[in-house]
Design a protein around this motif. Structure first.
Motif, mmCIF file in Angstrom:
data_model
loop_
_atom_site.group_PDB
_atom_site.id
_atom_site.type_symbol
_atom_site.label_atom_id
_atom_site.label_comp_id
_atom_site.label_asym_id
_atom_site.label_seq_id
_atom_site.Cartn_x
_atom_site.Cartn_y
_atom_site.Cartn_z
ATOM 1 N N GLY A 30 9.048 129.809 16.159
ATOM 2 C CA GLY A 30 9.183 130.876 15.178
ATOM 3 C C GLY A 30 7.835 131.313 14.653
ATOM 4 O O GLY A 30 6.845 130.581 14.757
ATOM 5 N N LYS A 31 7.784 132.515 14.086
ATOM 6 C CA LYS A 31 6.530 133.067 13.579
ATOM 7 C C LYS A 31 6.791 133.856 12.296
ATOM 8 O O LYS A 31 7.852 134.460 12.134
ATOM 9 N N TYR A 32 5.788 133.836 11.402
ATOM 10 C CA TYR A 32 5.852 134.651 10.195
ATOM 11 C C TYR A 32 5.284 136.042 10.494
ATOM 12 O O TYR A 32 4.194 136.168 11.064
ATOM 13 N N ASP A 60 16.980 134.342 14.201
ATOM 14 C CA ASP A 60 17.324 133.903 12.845
ATOM 15 C C ASP A 60 16.185 134.332 11.938
ATOM 16 O O ASP A 60 15.044 133.864 12.077
ATOM 17 N N CYS A 61 16.473 135.248 11.002
ATOM 18 C CA CYS A 61 15.446 135.806 10.124
ATOM 19 C C CYS A 61 15.548 135.130 8.756
ATOM 20 O O CYS A 61 16.598 135.185 8.104
ATOM 21 N N LEU A 62 14.453 134.515 8.330
ATOM 22 C CA LEU A 62 14.444 133.739 7.092
ATOM 23 C C LEU A 62 13.327 134.203 6.183
ATOM 24 O O LEU A 62 12.378 134.859 6.625
ATOM 25 N N ARG A 63 13.435 133.831 4.918
ATOM 26 C CA ARG A 63 12.370 134.151 3.970
ATOM 27 C C ARG A 63 12.381 133.135 2.842
ATOM 28 O O ARG A 63 13.431 132.653 2.432
ATOM 29 N N SER A 64 11.187 132.795 2.362
ATOM 30 C CA SER A 64 11.075 131.893 1.214
ATOM 31 C C SER A 64 10.920 132.716 -0.063
ATOM 32 O O SER A 64 10.269 133.768 -0.051
ATOM 33 N N PRO A 65 11.492 132.263 -1.206
ATOM 34 C CA PRO A 65 12.272 131.031 -1.319
ATOM 35 C C PRO A 65 13.656 131.181 -0.712
ATOM 36 O O PRO A 65 14.273 132.238 -0.825
ATOM 37 N N HIS A 66 14.116 130.109 -0.083
ATOM 38 C CA HIS A 66 15.425 130.073 0.560
ATOM 39 C C HIS A 66 16.289 129.127 -0.277
ATOM 40 O O HIS A 66 16.125 127.914 -0.209
ATOM 41 N N HIS A 117 20.393 132.583 6.072
ATOM 42 C CA HIS A 117 20.023 132.680 7.481
ATOM 43 C C HIS A 117 20.580 133.997 8.011
ATOM 44 O O HIS A 117 21.783 134.133 8.244
ATOM 45 N N ALA A 118 19.710 134.977 8.169
ATOM 46 C CA ALA A 118 20.156 136.287 8.671
ATOM 47 C C ALA A 118 20.036 136.301 10.194
ATOM 48 O O ALA A 118 18.991 136.660 10.748
ATOM 49 N N VAL A 119 21.085 135.875 10.878
ATOM 50 C CA VAL A 119 21.092 135.902 12.342
ATOM 51 C C VAL A 119 21.411 137.325 12.770
ATOM 52 O O VAL A 119 22.469 137.865 12.443
ATOM 53 N N ARG A 120 20.501 137.933 13.498
ATOM 54 C CA ARG A 120 20.642 139.329 13.872
ATOM 55 C C ARG A 120 20.395 139.524 15.373
ATOM 56 O O ARG A 120 19.674 138.750 16.015
ATOM 57 N N SER A 147 8.790 137.484 6.927
ATOM 58 C CA SER A 147 9.962 136.724 7.348
ATOM 59 C C SER A 147 9.544 135.709 8.399
ATOM 60 O O SER A 147 8.675 135.985 9.236
ATOM 61 N N LEU A 148 10.151 134.525 8.323
ATOM 62 C CA LEU A 148 10.006 133.562 9.415
ATOM 63 C C LEU A 148 11.071 133.913 10.439
ATOM 64 O O LEU A 148 12.258 133.739 10.204
#
Length: 934
Positions: free
Chosen positions: A451-453, A495-501, A506-509, A547-548
């Motif tokens: 994964g990457k930011y 799976d698109c993520l962001r902090s704070p979580h 988990h936005a799976v797109r 987003s991660l």
């Protein structure tokens, strides 16, 4: 360019002599009380226990009296201009700040202490009240309060500037928009004003080719988006599942720039009162390809011919924080040029984005996960530890070193040139420490992932349809549930993520990557749909939020399973009220913000719930209630985050408070021993929560430093003159300075002390012995490396530039270390990491992933039994042990069956049967059936 050194004081630096004596007495009493408390803790004699308790009570009485006297002195109730205590102006109170519009405008210099601005940390409100209202004196100059960013407000920091410099540059810093003019236009929320003014202090580099005449500001792209969401009432704390339209500002903090201007990269921008993200999008090409009118109306109602005026940058009103205080864009542009204002850039998109790590917040919400899936997710992390000292490449990777590296710390660049340096005792110590740090991080769920930011961006094509074609509900290029990310062109789902979580976010797109979208969407951004509630799910703006983006198939599969029946949370955030900008109002706004709440406390309470037994025992009713509590805490957390600006927080109803406390009264989970370095007595006992399981899954391997280098490390390669005679006085002075540095970096000051400045002082001090810097460097190398000292970290920071110069003079250009055998070879072309000998060997090998631990191991390509292996050597040995144990368990079950009824066996020994693996259960079942039929 570079770091600038300034003073960072605290309110205690402004004591009068009487206040200082009271403060010293107060600290002494507290230390004495602490010693008595330790004696009480270890006391076994009852009489002595009573005596010590009386002493402690007496000390408490004195502490209270002294504190009241100090507060009485501080609250004098009359105007008072304070002066910095001269003894406070020392190296312990020096910090460094990054280059910014402010440092450049004030012409601040590196390697000296700049006194144009001063940071003041707040401990006593009575003192900061004096400073904000009346200013203070330092070295004969008067200083006035300037600003505090949102981050500084959360850490109780303030920035002051020399009054004469503010008077000189005020119009430059504010683009002509003074407090007087803002107050004449209805005022502004105090803390928003401070945050916007603090933009001039952001770390930036100058945008050299910026032309403000080629920019405009337009209204934001806003639409109503349909979807399902959980609506939370911030008054009565009710949660209601709803379907309907939610207003979303898709360009909240985001604008457009032509790709030719930004080199097809996104970046964050800073101008007076302007901040946000600029995304490359060729709106000129959009106009011509769609045969669209190119005259648009800006935020002030003025029409602009985009092509004729050669507009290259389109800001949005959410980026221009004070746009309403200017009569039109022309006024802002005129002021910008008249007062020599500056445009800055920061966080420019990386060309090669490195792989990222997850955090415990993102893992802990995946409560429906099998042990096998967790092992698979952790396999990349285990692999890194396993391979830490197996090859040169693996060791360099730990230090984030690339061959012939030209950026980074001096030691990193040196290792890229001369990897043999890894054989030094200090580097081996560093690798051990890094390994231990990795184990702690991995057990705290900071796992290596595919994964990457990357920046989050709206569908800029839809924005252009909205802006140029006037389509109120534009189609865009992305549908609901779709994203575009060029980082993973072959991955169908992300799976698109962001902090704070905090909640399940988990936005799976679906990743729709095709030539048409790649034609328009430049760079590595995560482009999101204007028909999707993803911004509400992940709670992001597009002003530079990242987003991660994860492509790991196991993680995506687990996330999809856990996200069933999960919808975004929605609540009405409050708007900040405007007020007159006066010193009294500024102090009051800061005081409320300083005491407004602790973000960490709310998120820690959420973590307690996710890692409690509620999500382990399978009680669906309790889990449902716990999820509602998490939703409410998420709402509170977001109000606390915005409190510095809005000064509003919801109040919990008493009944809701009781429910929340029921779930949050426990200690923090066990893995905080790794994540936050908590003591074991301050955490809950370990349980089978997802993150706590990692303690067993992440293996702590003993490092074996094999002789993988063909050439031995030679310290003379670091020197200019290997025959130099060492002056022992220089070496002794170096060691004495190390002791002084350790004192400066004690527990009380290490968070804000500028070590770079201390290194500069060390180099300056050693130069007083009459030798050149190169000669001092050679002497220290000879002394430190001959006696195998590990005290070289400060040395490398201080003289690293000279060592690099020496290495480049000694190392033959275009040579490189083989990442397998460690031999040095001539690099011909490309990114070769193997010498020819190892390259030939590698052709005969290939990698297989172990079916148990997931680590990669090498097998021969030429067939045979070894090429059919499914497990690495370690797991194969463990498998054999396990196989024997399972056979023994099976035999024990069968032996019991001969002695008891089958019914008793099934009831009493069902756990024994369950412990047998599925691949051996088939061997047991026929025996059970045989026994039944017999």
């Amino acid at each position: 360019m570079g770091l600038k050194n300034i003073y960072s004081l605290d309110t205690g630096s402004f004591y009068t002599n009487k206040e200082k004596r009271l403060h010293w007495k107060l600290n002494t009493l507290r230390k004495e009380k602490g010693r008595i408390s330790e004696q009480i803790k270890n006391c076994t004699n009852q009489d002595m226990f009573s005596i010590l308790s009386e002493r402690k009570n007496y000390k408490n009485k004195l502490i209270k009296e002294t504190k009241n006297k100090l507060l009485s002195k501080l609250s004098r109730g009359v105007p008072f201009t304070r002066t910095v205590q001269p003894t406070e102006l020392n190296e312990r109170n020096v910090v460094s700040v990054f280059d910014s519009c402010m440092t450049r405008t004030l012409n601040m210099k590196p390697k000296i202490i700049n006194k144009e601005i001063v940071i003041v940390r707040v401990f006593y409100f009575e003192i900061i009240k004096d400073l904000i209202k009346n200013g203070f004196y330092m070295d004969g100059y008067k200083y006035i309060y300037l600003t505090s960013s949102a981050g500084q407000i959360r850490t109780k920091k303030t920035v002051f500037i020399r009054e004469d410099l503010w008077q000189k540059y005020e119009l430059t810093f504010t683009c002509g928009l003074t407090r007087l003019k803002i107050n004449g236009n209805g005022g502004m929320n105090v803390n928003k004003y401070l945050a916007y003014l603090a933009l001039l202090n952001s770390a930036t580099e100058p945008w050299k080719d910026f032309n403000i005449d080629k920019s405009i500001v337009v209204n934001d792209f806003e639409t109503n988006v349909f979807g399902t969401y959980d609506y939370i009432d911030d008054v009565n704390y009710t949660i209601e599942r709803k379907q309907g339209y939610i207003p979303i500002n898709h360009t909240d903090g985001c604008g457009m720039v032509l790709p030719k201007v930004s080199n097809s990269k996104s970046f964050m921008v800073r101008l007076p009162w302007i901040k946000g993200l600029l995304v490359p999008f060729d709106f000129h090409k959009f106009i011509f390809k769609n045969n669209t009118p190119w005259v648009v109306t800006d935020a002030y109602g003025v029409k602009h011919d985009i092509i004729k005026e050669d507009i290259q940058i389109i800001f949005t009103t959410s980026q221009v924080k004070t746009w309403k205080y200017y009569s039109n864009w022309e006024e802002y542009k005129d002021n910008f040029k008249k007062y020599n204002c500056e445009a800055g850039m920061c966080n420019i998109e990386d060309k090669n984005i490195p792989d990222a790590t997850m955090n415990y917040q993102m893992i802990q919400t995946l409560t429906d996960i099998s042990d096998d899936e967790l092992v698979s997710i952790a396999s990349k992390s285990n692999e890194k530890i396993e391979n830490l000292t197996t090859t040169v490449g693996a060791m360099l990777n730990v230090f984030n070193v690339k061959p012939n590296q030209k950026k980074g710390k001096y030691i990193q660049q040196a290792l890229g040139i001369y990897p043999e340096l890894l054989q030094d005792i200090q580097q081996k110590k560093n690798i051990r420490e890094l390994k231990n740090s990795l184990v702690r991080d991995y057990r705290a769920s900071k796992l290596e992932v595919d994964g990457k930011y990357t920046f989050i961006s709206p569908d800029m094509y839809a924005f252009c349809e909205y802006l140029f074609q006037g389509i109120k509900e534009p189609k865009g290029l992305l549908e609901d549930g779709e994203v575009f990310c060029s980082l993973y062109p072959k991955n169908e789902k992300l799976d698109c993520l962001r902090s704070p979580h905090l909640y399940r976010e988990h936005a799976v797109r679906k990743n729709v990557h095709d030539t048409d979208k790649a034609y328009w969407f430049k760079g590595n951004n995560l482009y999101t749909s204007s028909k999707d509630l993803i911004s509400k799910l992940l709670q992001f703006d597009v002003d530079g939020d990242k987003s991660l983006v994860i492509a790991d198939e196991t993680l995506i599969r687990v996330a999809e399973r856990n996200m069933k029946d999960v919808v975004p949370l929605y609540y009405n955030m409050k708007k900040a009220e405007a007020t007159q900008l006066t010193n009294d109002n500024i102090y009051e706004g800061l005081r409320m913000a300083f005491t407004g709440g602790n973000i960490g406390m709310v998120s820690n309470n959420i973590t307690k719930i996710w890692n409690s037994d509620v999500f382990i025992n399978g009680d669906k009713e309790k889990q449902s209630e716990a999820l509602d509590v998490i939703k409410l805490l998420c709402m509170e957390n977001n109000f606390v985050i915005d409190y510095a600006k809005t000064l509003y927080k919801p109040e919990r109803p008493a009944q809701i408070n009781n429910i929340i406390r029921k779930y949050t009264k426990s200690k923090v989970p066990y893995f905080f021993v790794y994540a936050k370095e908590k003591d074991v007595q301050n955490v809950e006992p370990t349980n089978n929560s997802v993150v706590n399981k990692l303690q067993a899954i992440i293996k702590d391997k003993k490092l074996l430093f094999k002789n993988i280098f063909a050439n031995k490390f030679n310290y003379k390669m670091l020197m200019n003159d290997p025959n130099i005679e060492v002056d022992t006085e220089v070496c002794e002075a170096y060691m004495k300075f190390l002791m002084k540095l350790r004192y400066v970096l004690n527990a009380e000051t290490k968070d804000h002390t500028n070590t770079d400045y201390m290194y500069h002082l060390l180099r300056k001090h050693l130069s007083t012995f009459g030798y050149s810097d190169e000669e001092v460097c050679d002497m220290l190398i000879k002394d430190l490396y001959i006696r195998q000292s590990v005290a070289k970290e400060v040395f490398w920071h201080t003289y690293g530039d000279i060592i690099l110069k020496n290495l480049k003079a000694h190392i033959t250009p275009f040579t490189q270390i083989c990442s397998v055998c460690g031999d040095r070879f001539n690099k011909t072309s490309g990114n070769n990491i193997y010498c020819q000998k190892c390259k030939n060997k590698e052709k005969k090998r290939y990698y297989v992933r172990c079916s148990d631990c997931g680590l990669l191991f090498r097998v021969a390509r030429n067939g045979g039994a070894k090429s059919l292996k499914k497990r690495c050597n370690h797991c194969q040995a463990e498998y054999r042990k396990k196989y024997i144990n399972e056979i023994n368990k099976r035999n024990r079950v069968l032996n019991k069956m001969k002695e008891k009824d089958v019914k008793d066996v099934i009831s009493n020994d069902i756990m024994s049967i369950q412990m047998v693996s599925s691949e051996h259960l088939c061997e047991i079942i026929p025996n059970i059936l045989d026994y039944i039929y017999c």
